[in-house]
Structures are given as structure tokens and as C-alpha cells.
Design a protein around this motif. Structure first.
Motif, short mmCIF file in Angstrom:
data_model
loop_
_atom_site.label_atom_id
_atom_site.label_comp_id
_atom_site.label_asym_id
_atom_site.label_seq_id
_atom_site.Cartn_x
_atom_site.Cartn_y
_atom_site.Cartn_z
N THR A 1 33.44 -17.47 26.16
CA THR A 1 33.52 -19.24 26.19
C THR A 1 34.52 -19.79 25.39
OG1 THR A 1 31.00 -19.43 27.45
CG2 THR A 1 32.91 -21.58 27.35
N LYS B 1 25.14 -31.80 24.38
CA LYS B 1 24.64 -31.38 25.08
C LYS B 1 23.01 -31.61 24.38
CE LYS B 1 23.67 -27.99 28.02
NZ LYS B 1 24.34 -26.82 28.99
N THR C 1 27.73 -14.36 23.40
CA THR C 1 28.89 -13.79 23.52
C THR C 1 30.14 -13.82 22.53
OG1 THR C 1 29.66 -14.38 25.13
CG2 THR C 1 28.45 -13.08 25.60
#
Ligand code: PRP
Length: 217
Positions: free
Chosen positions: A167, A120, A164
Motif C-alpha cells: 500500500t 486510526k 507487505t
């Protein structure tokens, strides 16, 4: 006294920012209503106004002077590359920009191969591969769920935010290289900094003290 205008990135960052601002006496009761769809909030007494903008648009509002001050992630500041002063690390929203992928892709990063990188953040990715690693890569711009790209074969690796790590873990991916640490930052319009030096400087000073206190607690 003119209004001092803050642009905040909508969502978690805005909530955390308001918590911190409350600690230095800047409040906006109106903004606490979680169900509100309003985008502009005013504290008439303190002559302060808040805009709720999409994160990547915050540096734009500040660069044009529509907002004097912005609170936004370091990732967005780097990617948008606008002419604002970055004056303070607020110490929350901590995460890392990383190159991630399947373990096997680690080799591709060592040998300067022409690989496909989904992200992104094309500017940050280009800067990292071209200027830091001297590796020419094919950058594929995506808008979200970046972790999907190496799994389905669109890209070899991704450049994305890791907070964290869950994902990555849940999708069988790993951190291969760290690009840079990230956190929420305060940015200021260059003209506002001169015109409203005293008010803005006081806010920076108060926030800095609170951030230092909070980090020790
Ligand atoms: C961000 C980021 C990762 C994830 C990292 O995505 O792009 O996908 O959070 O967080 P974790 O390390 O705690 O799992 P976001 O939730 O903002 O959505 P997006 O995929 O639409 O960008």
C-alpha cells in the motif's frame, strides 16, 4: 461445566485462529461456512462458544467478562487499553506499526517540529510521539485508507500498520520510523483466569506448543 467463550475479530484473524484451534482439538464445524452471517457459534460437546466481533470490540467483550478469551491484534490491545491479561503471542498476523510518509517528511521527525499525524490509532500515536520521542504533534483521527492523508495534504505523516508494504509503495510513501512489531495475541478476562484456571491454562499450554512447532516448521 460452563461454556468457555471466545471472542474473535471477524475476518482473516478469525479464520487463522480456527485453523490453529483445530490443531489443538478445539473445533467448530458451524463456523466454516464462509457465507454464514451468524455471529455466535457453539460446540455443545466441548462446551465452547465463539463470538465474531469487530476487532476493536474484542478487548471490551473480554474486559466485561462476556467472553472469557479474546484473539486480537496487538495493535488493538494497545489502542483499546483494557484491563485484560495478554497471555500468548500466536505468531500469525505479523506486521509492524510504523510512522510513514513521503521521504521528505523524514526531516520533520528529526527536529521535534509540530507536525500533523493522521492515524486510526490515536492512543498508540500519542504514546509514541509524546512519551518515546518527546515530540508534540497534532493527531488527526481517521478510520481507514490512512495513506491518503499525506498525499492530499491532510497530514505530514501517518502512523499505520505495514504488512507487505505494497500500500505504501503503490502510493509513493515510505517507512520513516518503526513504532513496534505486531501479531495476533490471546487475551483473557482477569476473573475467568482465576475461575477457569485449569481449562484456560491447558488451552494456553496446547496453543503455545503448537505455535512453537509451527514456527519451526
Ligand atoms: C491496512 C493498513 C494499511 C494496509 C497495510 O489497511 O491500514 O493500509 O493494510 O498492508 P500492506 O503493507 O500489506 O499494504 P486495511 O486493508 O486493513 O484497510 P483500511 O485502510 O481500511 O484500514
Amino acid at each position: 461445566m460452563r461454556y468457555l467463550t471466545f471472542a474473535l475479530g471477524k475476518g482473516r484473524l478469525a479464520r487463522k485462529t480456527l485453523e490453529l484451534f483445530e490443531q489443538i482439538g478445539i473445533t467448530c464445524e458451524e463456523m466454516k461456512d464462509k457465507d454464514s452471517r451468524k455471529l455466535i457459534f457453539t460446540n455443545e460437546e466441548q462446551k465452547i462458544r465463539f463470538f465474531l466481533a469487530k476487532g476493536p470490540d474484542v478487548p471490551t467483550y473480554v474486559e466485561y467478562g462476556t467472553a472469557d478469551i479474546g484473539i486480537v491484534g496487538k495493535d488493538t490491545i494497545m489502542e483499546e487499553n483494557k484491563r485484560n491479561y495478554e497471555v500468548l503471542d500466536l505468531g500469525f498476523g505479523k506486521c509492524r506499526m510504523c510512522v510513514c510518509g513521503p521521504e521528505s517528511a523524514g526531516e520533520l521527525l528529526k527536529h521535534h517540529e509540530m507536525i500533523k499525524v493522521a492515524t486510526k490509532y490515536p492512543r498508540i500515536t500519542k504514546d509514541y510521539f509524546y512519551n518515546v520521542k518527546n515530540q508534540t504533534v497534532d493527531i488527526i483521527k481517521l478510520n481507514g485508507s490512512i495513506e491518503l492523508a499525506p498525499i492530499v495534504g491532510l497530514a505530514d505523516v501517518i502512523v499505520d500498520i505495514v504488512e507487505t508494504g505494497s500500500t505504501l509503495k503503490e502510493n509513493g510513501l515510505h517507512i520513516l520510523e518503526e513504532v513496534c512489531p505486531l501479531s495476533a495475541r490471546m487475551i483473557v478476562n482477569q476473573v475467568s483466569m482465576r475461575l477457569e484456571y485449569e481449562r484456560i491454562n491447558k488451552i494456553i499450554k496446547d496453543l503455545k506448543e503448537k505455535c512453537d512447532e509451527n514456527s519451526k516448521a
